[in-house]
Write a protein that holds these residues in place. Structure first.
Motif, mmCIF file in Angstrom:
data_model
loop_
_atom_site.group_PDB
_atom_site.id
_atom_site.type_symbol
_atom_site.label_atom_id
_atom_site.label_comp_id
_atom_site.label_asym_id
_atom_site.label_seq_id
_atom_site.Cartn_x
_atom_site.Cartn_y
_atom_site.Cartn_z
ATOM 1 N N THR A 177 -22.020 22.969 10.655
ATOM 2 C CA THR A 177 -22.011 24.431 10.776
ATOM 3 C C THR A 177 -21.692 24.946 12.167
ATOM 4 O O THR A 177 -21.337 26.115 12.318
ATOM 5 C CB THR A 177 -23.376 25.016 10.361
ATOM 6 N N GLY A 178 -21.857 24.110 13.204
ATOM 7 C CA GLY A 178 -21.687 24.579 14.566
ATOM 8 C C GLY A 178 -22.880 25.341 15.097
ATOM 9 O O GLY A 178 -22.803 25.965 16.156
ATOM 10 N N LEU A 179 -24.013 25.272 14.394
ATOM 11 C CA LEU A 179 -25.217 25.996 14.785
ATOM 12 C C LEU A 179 -26.296 25.028 15.240
ATOM 13 O O LEU A 179 -26.445 23.952 14.662
ATOM 14 C CB LEU A 179 -25.750 26.818 13.611
ATOM 15 N N VAL A 204 -11.905 22.659 13.342
ATOM 16 C CA VAL A 204 -11.273 23.873 12.818
ATOM 17 C C VAL A 204 -10.110 24.291 13.710
ATOM 18 O O VAL A 204 -9.032 24.676 13.227
ATOM 19 C CB VAL A 204 -12.322 24.994 12.692
ATOM 20 N N ASP A 205 -10.312 24.200 15.013
ATOM 21 C CA ASP A 205 -9.258 24.540 15.968
ATOM 22 C C ASP A 205 -8.068 23.588 15.817
ATOM 23 O O ASP A 205 -6.906 24.016 15.779
ATOM 24 C CB ASP A 205 -9.830 24.478 17.381
ATOM 25 N N LEU A 206 -8.344 22.275 15.724
ATOM 26 C CA LEU A 206 -7.268 21.297 15.599
ATOM 27 C C LEU A 206 -6.470 21.481 14.309
ATOM 28 O O LEU A 206 -5.275 21.173 14.254
ATOM 29 C CB LEU A 206 -7.845 19.881 15.643
ATOM 30 N N ALA A 207 -7.123 22.002 13.264
ATOM 31 C CA ALA A 207 -6.437 22.230 11.995
ATOM 32 C C ALA A 207 -5.674 23.544 11.965
ATOM 33 O O ALA A 207 -4.941 23.803 11.003
ATOM 34 C CB ALA A 207 -7.444 22.186 10.853
ATOM 35 N N GLY A 208 -5.853 24.377 12.994
ATOM 36 C CA GLY A 208 -5.158 25.653 13.026
ATOM 37 C C GLY A 208 -5.773 26.720 12.156
ATOM 38 O O GLY A 208 -5.114 27.710 11.816
ATOM 39 N N LEU A 209 -7.034 26.557 11.773
ATOM 40 C CA LEU A 209 -7.733 27.559 10.976
ATOM 41 C C LEU A 209 -8.289 28.647 11.887
ATOM 42 O O LEU A 209 -8.346 28.464 13.113
ATOM 43 C CB LEU A 209 -8.868 26.907 10.186
ATOM 44 N N PRO A 210 -8.699 29.782 11.325
ATOM 45 C CA PRO A 210 -9.305 30.835 12.146
ATOM 46 C C PRO A 210 -10.464 30.296 12.967
ATOM 47 O O PRO A 210 -11.316 29.565 12.461
ATOM 48 C CB PRO A 210 -9.773 31.866 11.112
ATOM 49 N N ALA A 211 -10.500 30.664 14.230
ATOM 50 C CA ALA A 211 -11.468 30.085 15.164
ATOM 51 C C ALA A 211 -12.894 30.446 14.790
ATOM 52 O O ALA A 211 -13.170 31.528 14.260
ATOM 53 C CB ALA A 211 -11.162 30.556 16.577
ATOM 54 N N MET A 212 -13.794 29.507 15.062
ATOM 55 C CA MET A 212 -15.227 29.759 14.929
ATOM 56 C C MET A 212 -15.718 30.300 16.274
ATOM 57 O O MET A 212 -15.896 29.546 17.233
ATOM 58 C CB MET A 212 -15.966 28.466 14.566
ATOM 59 N N VAL A 213 -15.930 31.591 16.344
ATOM 60 C CA VAL A 213 -16.323 32.228 17.598
ATOM 61 C C VAL A 213 -17.841 32.197 17.718
ATOM 62 O O VAL A 213 -18.549 32.722 16.847
ATOM 63 C CB VAL A 213 -15.820 33.681 17.657
ATOM 64 N N PRO A 214 -18.391 31.569 18.754
ATOM 65 C CA PRO A 214 -19.853 31.511 18.881
ATOM 66 C C PRO A 214 -20.455 32.893 19.089
ATOM 67 O O PRO A 214 -19.936 33.706 19.860
ATOM 68 C CB PRO A 214 -20.067 30.608 20.099
ATOM 69 N N GLN A 215 -21.539 33.140 18.387
ATOM 70 C CA GLN A 215 -22.244 34.410 18.504
ATOM 71 C C GLN A 215 -23.406 34.340 19.486
ATOM 72 O O GLN A 215 -24.042 35.349 19.763
ATOM 73 C CB GLN A 215 -22.763 34.839 17.132
ATOM 74 N N THR A 231 -20.252 25.986 5.892
ATOM 75 C CA THR A 231 -20.054 24.609 6.342
ATOM 76 C C THR A 231 -18.573 24.343 6.603
ATOM 77 O O THR A 231 -17.693 25.113 6.203
ATOM 78 C CB THR A 231 -20.560 23.611 5.290
ATOM 79 N N LEU A 232 -18.323 23.198 7.239
ATOM 80 C CA LEU A 232 -16.944 22.773 7.466
ATOM 81 C C LEU A 232 -16.178 22.670 6.148
ATOM 82 O O LEU A 232 -15.023 23.102 6.040
ATOM 83 C CB LEU A 232 -16.938 21.409 8.163
ATOM 84 N N ALA A 233 -16.801 22.069 5.149
ATOM 85 C CA ALA A 233 -16.122 21.901 3.865
ATOM 86 C C ALA A 233 -15.746 23.248 3.270
ATOM 87 O O ALA A 233 -14.657 23.404 2.692
ATOM 88 C CB ALA A 233 -17.008 21.118 2.902
ATOM 89 N N GLU A 234 -16.616 24.232 3.393
ATOM 90 C CA GLU A 234 -16.305 25.559 2.862
ATOM 91 C C GLU A 234 -15.154 26.203 3.615
ATOM 92 O O GLU A 234 -14.305 26.882 3.021
ATOM 93 C CB GLU A 234 -17.553 26.440 2.919
ATOM 94 N N ARG A 235 -15.083 25.995 4.910
ATOM 95 C CA ARG A 235 -13.974 26.561 5.690
ATOM 96 C C ARG A 235 -12.652 25.915 5.278
ATOM 97 O O ARG A 235 -11.636 26.609 5.116
ATOM 98 C CB ARG A 235 -14.229 26.359 7.182
ATOM 99 N N PHE A 236 -12.648 24.600 5.115
ATOM 100 C CA PHE A 236 -11.412 23.936 4.728
ATOM 101 C C PHE A 236 -11.051 24.237 3.277
ATOM 102 O O PHE A 236 -9.870 24.368 2.941
ATOM 103 C CB PHE A 236 -11.529 22.433 4.974
ATOM 104 N N ALA A 237 -12.065 24.342 2.413
ATOM 105 C CA ALA A 237 -11.774 24.692 1.022
ATOM 106 C C ALA A 237 -11.158 26.081 0.932
ATOM 107 O O ALA A 237 -10.231 26.317 0.144
ATOM 108 C CB ALA A 237 -13.054 24.625 0.196
ATOM 109 N N ALA A 238 -11.646 27.012 1.742
ATOM 110 C CA ALA A 238 -11.093 28.362 1.746
ATOM 111 C C ALA A 238 -9.645 28.380 2.213
ATOM 112 O O ALA A 238 -8.890 29.305 1.883
ATOM 113 C CB ALA A 238 -11.939 29.271 2.633
ATOM 114 N N ALA A 239 -9.249 27.366 2.984
ATOM 115 C CA ALA A 239 -7.866 27.259 3.442
ATOM 116 C C ALA A 239 -7.011 26.431 2.492
ATOM 117 O O ALA A 239 -5.853 26.129 2.804
ATOM 118 C CB ALA A 239 -7.833 26.642 4.840
#
Length: 653
Positions: A244-246, A523-534, A274-282
């Motif tokens: 998750t990056g959290l 996510v960055d290496l795959a070229g997906l929308p960046a995960m911006v830390p909050q 999760t990572l899987a959800e981000r990649f599945a959405a792509a």
């Protein structure tokens, strides 16, 4: 007229006395076996596994009684009740007597497995208990309505076999995940995590001579981060951070749900992506294979995966089945691979099969190996349900002829941790050798996986990460195993990014990073929308650090945190620059300069009180939240006070 036949109404079961007695006996055996399994293995059972064991007990009870029926048909004719015409009593005496004897043997075998019982006496004790209970049960003369009631109980239990499991969260959105069209130019993304792998056991991190030539090669072909921090000293919180990056304080997975049972821990909440959800959405195919029971679908880690394999579940089931009379024989006669190959070999085989799919969509693949984890084995390639049974039951190991207790399989880590079992120098050295052998074994199969990735990279781009969830302590600071403390042998983990064309080769970066940074980087290496830390303690992409000269420390590099230990006094850790500060719930604090003292032998908290106080101000709110029972249900936000403390340390802009 006998007591069993003394009912004015002649029912169907009464006209078929063998079925009546067999059905009632099966119900008794099913309840006895289910209760025994659930109580004996309650420490490792989630709702799905408990339901599975209950169904298994019912099915096996019916099969057992069916197998006993030929014996009953022969033996019943020698009973006085049969000669007197009381067919139901004769069938009851044989069927119930045999099943009661099996239950007696099952319980006695468990009790006599303790080291205090001489092994030469155990079979005789088991046989005596089984005979006594069987004869006593066969002498009972219940009335027919009781037999009928037990037979109906059996029928109700059999109907449970047809109740389907609810779909896991990972499967519910499968149709939606497949509907997305992927960009075929995106790279395949592979995440390899190794359970319980100490960084200092890799040649690239300083071990000489190396036992990890394959992982060393991967490191030479990619970027190595020399200061990577696990998010927790045990699996669930660390893996949740990796996906998750959290940090633990934010996602809350693996935190206690109550003040009681140690393993009642919160799952990863579905509202976290999760990572899987981000990649599945792509539009990616998402595949995961894990070998740690803490990562089963109920943990929440399967969110977003189209396919999620957990071979360790079948292996654990085989271990449970060794407790039952009939299934012990079945397990012994079945090749162990049929139950579930949770070894590095088995996981790699599954991963290679997925890599060989003809689907043109890009692939996100997660492989989580567990071989360096307990149970420690002299032969790491050995796949034996007995090893899993040892891990689940944590039995007291018998002493060996040379005075040691560590045999070919050792899983009594709980006894060592609690102080119930003391291991001498020879035992400790043997465990270290087993661990090194397991690391080397895992290395070979990780090498197989990456060899396939190298061949695949000629056809399509691939990026990968190689890391671990935590390490392992072998009395480095007086303790054994993991989950309890935060010294580097437990929280310093390897982290390597790999990918021809996307990741430079032969680069080392000394900036402090953590498992929270894995997801944003992939996510960055795959070229997906960046995960911006909050928040400053959330993960960020590390690709920008690869160009730093000589891997020099980045001035504004954020601190990384570890928390949520499984055992012992709650504690939290911050690592920032050369410093690591450990704060315990009793107020004790330890400050180490790991660039000068990598073994953490010299506590500098009193030598640098102002620095220790600044770190303590950051950690105290985290410790307070993590020690609050049930905190896993809600994620924590950074308070204004904590944000100011972070700014005071100079790493929040």
């Amino acid at each position: 007229m006998s007591s069993l036949a003394g009912d004015a109404r002649i029912g169907w079961l009464q006209r078929h006395p063998l079925l009546a007695a067999a059905g009632a006996s099966a119900g008794f055996l099913a309840l006895a076996q289910a209760t025994f399994l659930l109580l004996r293995n309650r420490a490792f059972l989630g709702p799905e596994m408990a339901a599975g064991l209950t169904k298994l007990s019912v099915l096996l009870s019916v099969v057992t009684v069916l197998l006993l029926m030929p014996i009953a048909i022969v033996v019943r004719r020698f009973l006085p009740a049969w000669r007197e015409g009381d067919r139901l009593q004769a069938n009851w005496a044989v069927c119930f007597g045999l099943t009661a004897a099996l239950v007696g043997w099952m319980i006695a075998a468990f009790l006599t497995s303790a080291p205090t019982v001489p092994r030469s006496l155990a079979p005789w004790i088991n046989a005596l208990v089984a005979l006594t209970l069987g004869l006593s049960a066969s002498a009972l003369r219940p009335r027919y309505p009781w037999v009928r009631a037990w037979a109906l109980v059996t029928l109700a239990l059999v109907l449970l076999l047809f109740v389907p499991y609810p779909p896991s969260p990972a499967r519910r959105d499968e149709a939606k995940l497949k509907a997305v069209v992927a960009d075929p130019t995106r790279p395949d993304v592979v995440l390899v995590s190794i359970d319980t792998l100490r960084a200092d056991h890799l040649g690239v991190y300083g071990r000489s001579p190396t036992i990890t030539p394959e992982m060393d090669r991967i490191a030479r072909e990619g970027v190595v981060f020399t200061r990577s921090l696990a998010s927790s000293p045990w699996t669930t919180p660390s893996v949740a951070s990796m996906l998750t990056g959290l940090p633990t304080i934010r996602h809350g997975a693996g935190l206690p749900l109550s003040a009681g049972f140690t393993f009642q821990r919160s799952a990863l909440d579905g509202r976290f992506t999760t990572l899987a959800e981000r990649f599945a959405a792509a539009g990616y195919r998402t595949r995961g294979v894990v070998a740690n029971g803490f990562l089963h679908p109920e943990s929440g880690m399967a969110q977003g995966f189209e396919e999620y394999a957990t071979p360790v579940g079948g292996a654990m089931m085989a271990g449970f089945m060794r407790d039952l009379p009939l299934t012990r024989l079945i397990v012994a006669l079945t090749p162990p691979e049929k139950w579930g190959d949770y070894r590095a070999q088995g996981l790699t085989d599954i991963a290679l099969r997925w890599l060989g799919e003809t689907d043109q969509r890009p692939l996100f693949l997660w492989v989580h190996y567990i071989d360096p984890h307990t149970p420690f084995q002299a032969d790491p390639a050995r796949l034996d349900p007995a090893a899993m049974s040892e891990m689940v039951h944590q039995g007291q190991p018998p002493p060996r002829e040379d005075g040691t207790v560590v045999g070919d399989i050792f899983a009594a880590t709980d006894l060592v941790r609690s102080g119930s079992l003391w291991l001498g120098p020879r035992d400790r050295e043997r465990l270290k050798q087993y661990y090194a052998g397991e690391v080397a074994y895992t290395d070979r199969h990780v090498g197989r996986l990456f060899e396939a990735l190298r061949a695949r990279s000629a056809k399509r781009p691939i990026v990968a990460a190689l890391t671990a969830d935590h390490g392992e302590e072998f009395w480095d600071h007086g303790h054994f195993e993991h989950g309890h403390d935060y010294y580097r042998e437990v929280t310093w983990v390897p982290l390597v990014f790999w990918g021809a064309g996307a990741v430079p080769a032969g680069r080392a970066v000394s900036t402090v990073v953590g498992l929270v940074d894995v997801a944003p980087t992939l996510v960055d290496l795959a070229g997906l929308p960046a995960m911006v830390p909050q928040a400053p303690d959330e993960g960020r992409s590390l690709t920008g650090l690869w160009g730093t000269s000589g891997g020099a420390e980045t001035p504004a590099a954020p601190a990384r945190f570890s928390g949520g230990n499984l055992y012992g006094l709650p504690a939290v850790l911050v690592e920032h620059g050369p410093w690591r500060l450990l704060l315990r719930a009793n107020g004790a604090q330890e400050l180490y300069d790991v660039t000068r003292d990598p073994q953490e032998r010299h506590n500098l908290a009193f030598a640098h009180p102002e620095l220790a106080e600044r770190y303590r101000q950051v950690l105290e709110p985290q410790l307070a939240a993590l020690t609050h029972t049930g905190q896993g249900a809600t994620a924590q936000k950074v308070s204004p006070e904590q944000l100011e403390a972070l700014k005071a340390l100079g790493y929040v802009r």
